[in-house]
Design a protein around this motif. Structure first.
Motif, PDB file in Angstrom:
ATOM      1  N   LEU A 117       0.829  -1.208   0.000  1.00  0.00           N
ATOM      2  CA  LEU A 117       0.000   0.000   0.000  1.00  0.00           C
ATOM      3  C   LEU A 117       0.858   1.250   0.000  1.00  0.00           C
ATOM      4  CD1 LEU A 117      -2.631   1.628   0.418  1.00  0.00           C
ATOM      5  CD2 LEU A 117      -2.402   1.176   2.869  1.00  0.00           C
ATOM      6  N   VAL A 118       1.839   1.325   0.867  1.00  0.00           N
ATOM      7  CA  VAL A 118       2.679   2.516   0.971  1.00  0.00           C
ATOM      8  C   VAL A 118       3.530   2.700  -0.280  1.00  0.00           C
ATOM      9  CG1 VAL A 118       4.552   3.588   2.274  1.00  0.00           C
ATOM     10  CG2 VAL A 118       2.683   2.464   3.482  1.00  0.00           C
ATOM     11  N   VAL A 119       3.993   1.619  -0.879  1.00  0.00           N
ATOM     12  CA  VAL A 119       4.774   1.716  -2.121  1.00  0.00           C
ATOM     13  C   VAL A 119       3.939   2.373  -3.217  1.00  0.00           C
ATOM     14  CG1 VAL A 119       5.768   0.361  -4.003  1.00  0.00           C
ATOM     15  CG2 VAL A 119       6.367  -0.175  -1.648  1.00  0.00           C
ATOM     16  N   LEU A 120       2.694   1.966  -3.357  1.00  0.00           N
ATOM     17  CA  LEU A 120       1.829   2.537  -4.390  1.00  0.00           C
ATOM     18  C   LEU A 120       1.455   3.979  -4.071  1.00  0.00           C
ATOM     19  CD1 LEU A 120      -0.561  -0.450  -5.210  1.00  0.00           C
ATOM     20  CD2 LEU A 120       1.638   0.148  -6.228  1.00  0.00           C
ATOM     21  N   VAL A 121       1.232   4.270  -2.802  1.00  0.00           N
ATOM     22  CA  VAL A 121       0.912   5.649  -2.405  1.00  0.00           C
ATOM     23  C   VAL A 121       2.091   6.570  -2.711  1.00  0.00           C
ATOM     24  CG1 VAL A 121       0.478   7.141  -0.416  1.00  0.00           C
ATOM     25  CG2 VAL A 121      -0.797   5.021  -0.675  1.00  0.00           C
ATOM     26  N   ALA A 122       3.303   6.109  -2.436  1.00  0.00           N
ATOM     27  CA  ALA A 122       4.487   6.910  -2.747  1.00  0.00           C
ATOM     28  C   ALA A 122       4.597   7.164  -4.243  1.00  0.00           C
ATOM     29  CB  ALA A 122       5.743   6.198  -2.235  1.00  0.00           C
ATOM     30  N   ALA A 123       4.293   6.154  -5.054  1.00  0.00           N
ATOM     31  CA  ALA A 123       4.325   6.333  -6.504  1.00  0.00           C
ATOM     32  C   ALA A 123       3.310   7.378  -6.940  1.00  0.00           C
ATOM     33  CB  ALA A 123       4.047   5.000  -7.195  1.00  0.00           C
ATOM     34  N   MET A 124       2.106   7.348  -6.350  1.00  0.00           N
ATOM     35  CA  MET A 124       1.057   8.286  -6.747  1.00  0.00           C
ATOM     36  C   MET A 124       1.394   9.719  -6.366  1.00  0.00           C
ATOM     37  SD  MET A 124      -2.589   6.351  -6.212  1.00  0.00           S
ATOM     38  CE  MET A 124      -2.449   6.250  -4.430  1.00  0.00           C
ATOM     39  N   PHE A 125       1.788   9.938  -5.132  1.00  0.00           N
ATOM     40  CA  PHE A 125       2.023  11.305  -4.691  1.00  0.00           C
ATOM     41  C   PHE A 125       3.277  11.899  -5.316  1.00  0.00           C
ATOM     42  CE2 PHE A 125      -1.136  10.117  -1.570  1.00  0.00           C
ATOM     43  CZ  PHE A 125      -1.857  11.300  -1.423  1.00  0.00           C
ATOM     44  N   GLY A 126       4.252  11.063  -5.660  1.00  0.00           N
ATOM     45  CA  GLY A 126       5.400  11.563  -6.408  1.00  0.00           C
ATOM     46  C   GLY A 126       5.004  12.007  -7.802  1.00  0.00           C
ATOM     47  N   SER A 127       4.080  11.282  -8.431  1.00  0.00           N
ATOM     48  CA  SER A 127       3.606  11.657  -9.759  1.00  0.00           C
ATOM     49  C   SER A 127       2.797  12.948  -9.721  1.00  0.00           C
ATOM     50  CB  SER A 127       2.756  10.528 -10.349  1.00  0.00           C
ATOM     51  OG  SER A 127       3.546   9.387 -10.623  1.00  0.00           O
ATOM     52  N   ILE A 128       2.070  13.156  -8.632  1.00  0.00           N
ATOM     53  CA  ILE A 128       1.325  14.413  -8.494  1.00  0.00           C
ATOM     54  C   ILE A 128       2.291  15.595  -8.449  1.00  0.00           C
ATOM     55  CG2 ILE A 128      -0.165  15.739  -6.953  1.00  0.00           C
ATOM     56  CD1 ILE A 128      -1.513  13.116  -6.169  1.00  0.00           C
ATOM     57  N   ALA A 129       3.394  15.438  -7.723  1.00  0.00           N
ATOM     58  CA  ALA A 129       4.399  16.503  -7.676  1.00  0.00           C
ATOM     59  C   ALA A 129       5.003  16.757  -9.053  1.00  0.00           C
ATOM     60  CB  ALA A 129       5.497  16.133  -6.677  1.00  0.00           C
ATOM     61  N   SER A 130       5.247  15.697  -9.810  1.00  0.00           N
ATOM     62  CA  SER A 130       5.804  15.853 -11.157  1.00  0.00           C
ATOM     63  C   SER A 130       4.809  16.519 -12.092  1.00  0.00           C
ATOM     64  CB  SER A 130       6.205  14.481 -11.710  1.00  0.00           C
ATOM     65  OG  SER A 130       7.212  13.887 -10.915  1.00  0.00           O
ATOM     66  N   ALA A 131       3.540  16.174 -11.966  1.00  0.00           N
ATOM     67  CA  ALA A 131       2.514  16.802 -12.795  1.00  0.00           C
ATOM     68  C   ALA A 131       2.392  18.285 -12.473  1.00  0.00           C
ATOM     69  CB  ALA A 131       1.172  16.100 -12.582  1.00  0.00           C
ATOM     70  N   THR A 132       2.478  18.622 -11.206  1.00  0.00           N
ATOM     71  CA  THR A 132       2.419  20.033 -10.813  1.00  0.00           C
ATOM     72  C   THR A 132       3.603  20.800 -11.382  1.00  0.00           C
ATOM     73  OG1 THR A 132       1.306  19.380  -8.759  1.00  0.00           O
ATOM     74  CG2 THR A 132       2.250  21.595  -8.849  1.00  0.00           C
ATOM     75  N   ALA A 190      10.123 -11.666  -6.368  1.00  0.00           N
ATOM     76  CA  ALA A 190      10.535 -10.371  -5.813  1.00  0.00           C
ATOM     77  C   ALA A 190      10.679  -9.337  -6.930  1.00  0.00           C
ATOM     78  CB  ALA A 190      11.841 -10.514  -5.045  1.00  0.00           C
ATOM     79  N   ILE A 191      11.298  -9.751  -8.035  1.00  0.00           N
ATOM     80  CA  ILE A 191      11.415  -8.856  -9.186  1.00  0.00           C
ATOM     81  C   ILE A 191      10.024  -8.546  -9.744  1.00  0.00           C
ATOM     82  CG2 ILE A 191      12.306  -8.646 -11.538  1.00  0.00           C
ATOM     83  CD1 ILE A 191      14.669 -10.387 -10.673  1.00  0.00           C
ATOM     84  N   GLY A 192       9.155  -9.561  -9.779  1.00  0.00           N
ATOM     85  CA  GLY A 192       7.786  -9.353 -10.250  1.00  0.00           C
ATOM     86  C   GLY A 192       7.053  -8.330  -9.404  1.00  0.00           C
ATOM     87  N   LEU A 193       7.278  -8.346  -8.104  1.00  0.00           N
ATOM     88  CA  LEU A 193       6.640  -7.368  -7.218  1.00  0.00           C
ATOM     89  C   LEU A 193       7.044  -5.944  -7.604  1.00  0.00           C
ATOM     90  CD1 LEU A 193       6.267  -7.607  -3.387  1.00  0.00           C
ATOM     91  CD2 LEU A 193       7.221  -5.540  -4.400  1.00  0.00           C
ATOM     92  N   VAL A 194       8.322  -5.741  -7.855  1.00  0.00           N
ATOM     93  CA  VAL A 194       8.798  -4.415  -8.243  1.00  0.00           C
ATOM     94  C   VAL A 194       8.193  -4.013  -9.588  1.00  0.00           C
ATOM     95  CG1 VAL A 194      10.833  -3.046  -8.818  1.00  0.00           C
ATOM     96  CG2 VAL A 194      10.930  -4.685  -6.934  1.00  0.00           C
ATOM     97  N   LEU A 195       8.067  -4.962 -10.510  1.00  0.00           N
ATOM     98  CA  LEU A 195       7.494  -4.659 -11.824  1.00  0.00           C
ATOM     99  C   LEU A 195       6.021  -4.286 -11.717  1.00  0.00           C
ATOM    100  CD1 LEU A 195       9.143  -7.424 -14.060  1.00  0.00           C
ATOM    101  CD2 LEU A 195       9.754  -4.998 -13.882  1.00  0.00           C
ATOM    102  N   VAL A 196       5.299  -4.925 -10.808  1.00  0.00           N
ATOM    103  CA  VAL A 196       3.897  -4.558 -10.603  1.00  0.00           C
ATOM    104  C   VAL A 196       3.799  -3.122 -10.111  1.00  0.00           C
ATOM    105  CG1 VAL A 196       1.855  -4.993  -9.170  1.00  0.00           C
ATOM    106  CG2 VAL A 196       3.056  -6.900 -10.224  1.00  0.00           C
ATOM    107  N   ALA A 197       4.645  -2.757  -9.153  1.00  0.00           N
ATOM    108  CA  ALA A 197       4.641  -1.385  -8.641  1.00  0.00           C
ATOM    109  C   ALA A 197       4.977  -0.390  -9.748  1.00  0.00           C
ATOM    110  CB  ALA A 197       5.639  -1.252  -7.490  1.00  0.00           C
ATOM    111  N   MET A 198       5.928  -0.732 -10.615  1.00  0.00           N
ATOM    112  CA  MET A 198       6.315   0.167 -11.690  1.00  0.00           C
ATOM    113  C   MET A 198       5.222   0.282 -12.744  1.00  0.00           C
ATOM    114  SD  MET A 198      10.370  -0.728 -12.110  1.00  0.00           S
ATOM    115  CE  MET A 198      10.612   0.576 -13.314  1.00  0.00           C
ATOM    116  N   ALA A 199       4.516  -0.819 -13.021  1.00  0.00           N
ATOM    117  CA  ALA A 199       3.413  -0.774 -13.988  1.00  0.00           C
ATOM    118  C   ALA A 199       2.306   0.134 -13.478  1.00  0.00           C
ATOM    119  CB  ALA A 199       2.887  -2.183 -14.243  1.00  0.00           C
ATOM    120  N   TYR A 200       1.943  -0.037 -12.211  1.00  0.00           N
ATOM    121  CA  TYR A 200       0.914   0.824 -11.625  1.00  0.00           C
ATOM    122  C   TYR A 200       1.371   2.284 -11.643  1.00  0.00           C
ATOM    123  CZ  TYR A 200      -2.309   2.809  -8.212  1.00  0.00           C
ATOM    124  OH  TYR A 200      -3.248   3.601  -7.593  1.00  0.00           O
ATOM    125  N   GLY A 201       2.622   2.518 -11.263  1.00  0.00           N
ATOM    126  CA  GLY A 201       3.144   3.879 -11.242  1.00  0.00           C
ATOM    127  C   GLY A 201       3.205   4.503 -12.624  1.00  0.00           C
TER     128      GLY A 201
END
Length: 287
Positions: free
Chosen positions: A94-109, A170-181
């Motif tokens: 959950l926190v990994v995905l939240v970090a991806a989202m809020f970082g993208s909001i900063a980049s969009a701004t 473990a690598i698959g987990l990181v790839l899922v986070a990157m796909a969502y991000g």
């Protein structure tokens, strides 16, 4: 008749027999090679901007790590007793995905702010591929998400998160986070270039992200939500990503979650590409 300097460049000289006339030509900006060559330095620029933006850097690394600890302290026992599994396997994804989202909001701004300063217009008139700047922004987001994901997984180790299924998952987990991000980043960038200069992106995107953050399987199992809300919670983008990451780390059903992640990723990126390119072109020309 060939002059002496020209002859030296063409055939070399006695002192420098291997000096040859330059034969390289500029890469066509509309070519695939041009897109690739122009995207690389622009990606480096975006990464440097992110690294030097200390408030955003802290927000994307320190705050999520602290949130992870707070979730564990406040909700850990309740979730663990309800699921029979260490709550870290829900909290960390959950926190990994939240970090991806809020970082993208900063980049969009930042993109919306650069539009108002005229930077997009200056980039647009340069002899570079038209898609290179947007590509560089998505690529830099992927680099950021990769770095924050690894950092938060290491922090999650302190609260009991472990990889029990081997290196591949473990690598698959990181790839899922990157796909969502990547999907979320494409969506926010499309919104940023189509919104007017100074648009209140942070409140609206923050509200949307908060709704996703509080209604998913990371806080509690889907069955714990009201019956009428369960289909929404089970099928919103974050839930299958969290479930897939949990299964890749601790084992469990995986196929359905991965299929949903793939569908959401392809759908969001497909719906975002054209508006992003059109909005970028319009934003650059209107300046």
């Amino acid at each position: 008749m060939t002059t002496a300097p020209e002859a030296e460049l063409e055939h070399g000289t006695a002192a420098h027999p291997y000096v040859q006339a330059p034969t390289t030509s500029p890469v066509p900006e509309s070519s695939i090679r041009g897109w690739w060559e122009h995207s690389k330095p622009l990606t480096g620029r975006q990464v440097m901007v992110y690294v030097r933006d200390y408030p955003t850097l802290l927000q994307s690394l320190i705050f999520p790590a602290l949130s992870m600890v707070m979730f564990k302290v406040v909700l850990g026992d309740a979730i663990g007793s309800a699921t029979g599994q260490n709550s870290a396997y829900r909290t960390v994804p959950l926190v990994v995905l939240v970090a991806a989202m809020f970082g993208s909001i900063a980049s969009a701004t930042r993109l919306n702010r650069e539009r108002s300063t005229g930077l997009l217009a200056r980039l647009y008139v340069l002899p570079i591929n038209r898609a290179a700047d947007l590509t560089s922004r998505v690529a830099s987001e992927m680099i950021r998400i990769l770095g924050t994901t690894i950092a938060l997984l290491l922090a999650g180790h302190l609260i009991g998160f472990r990889f029990t299924q081997g290196v591949g998952p473990a690598i698959g987990l990181v790839l899922v986070a990157m796909a969502y991000g990547a999907a979320f980043a494409c969506m926010t960038l499309a919104l940023a270039v189509n919104a007017g200069p100074g648009a209140p992106l942070v409140p609206y995107l923050g509200l949307f992200s908060s709704l996703l953050m509080f209604f998913n399987s990371g806080f509690s199992p889907v069955e714990a939500y009201p019956t009428w809300l369960q289909p929404i919670v089970a099928n919103q983008p974050m839930t299958p990503a969290i479930d897939a990451m949990r299964s890749l780390a601790a084992g469990g059903p995986l196929t359905e979650s991965l299929v949903k992640v793939a569908i959401w990723t392809v759908l969001i990126i497909s719906l975002s590409i054209y508006p992003a390119l059109r909005g970028y072109r319009k934003a650059a020309r209107d300046r």
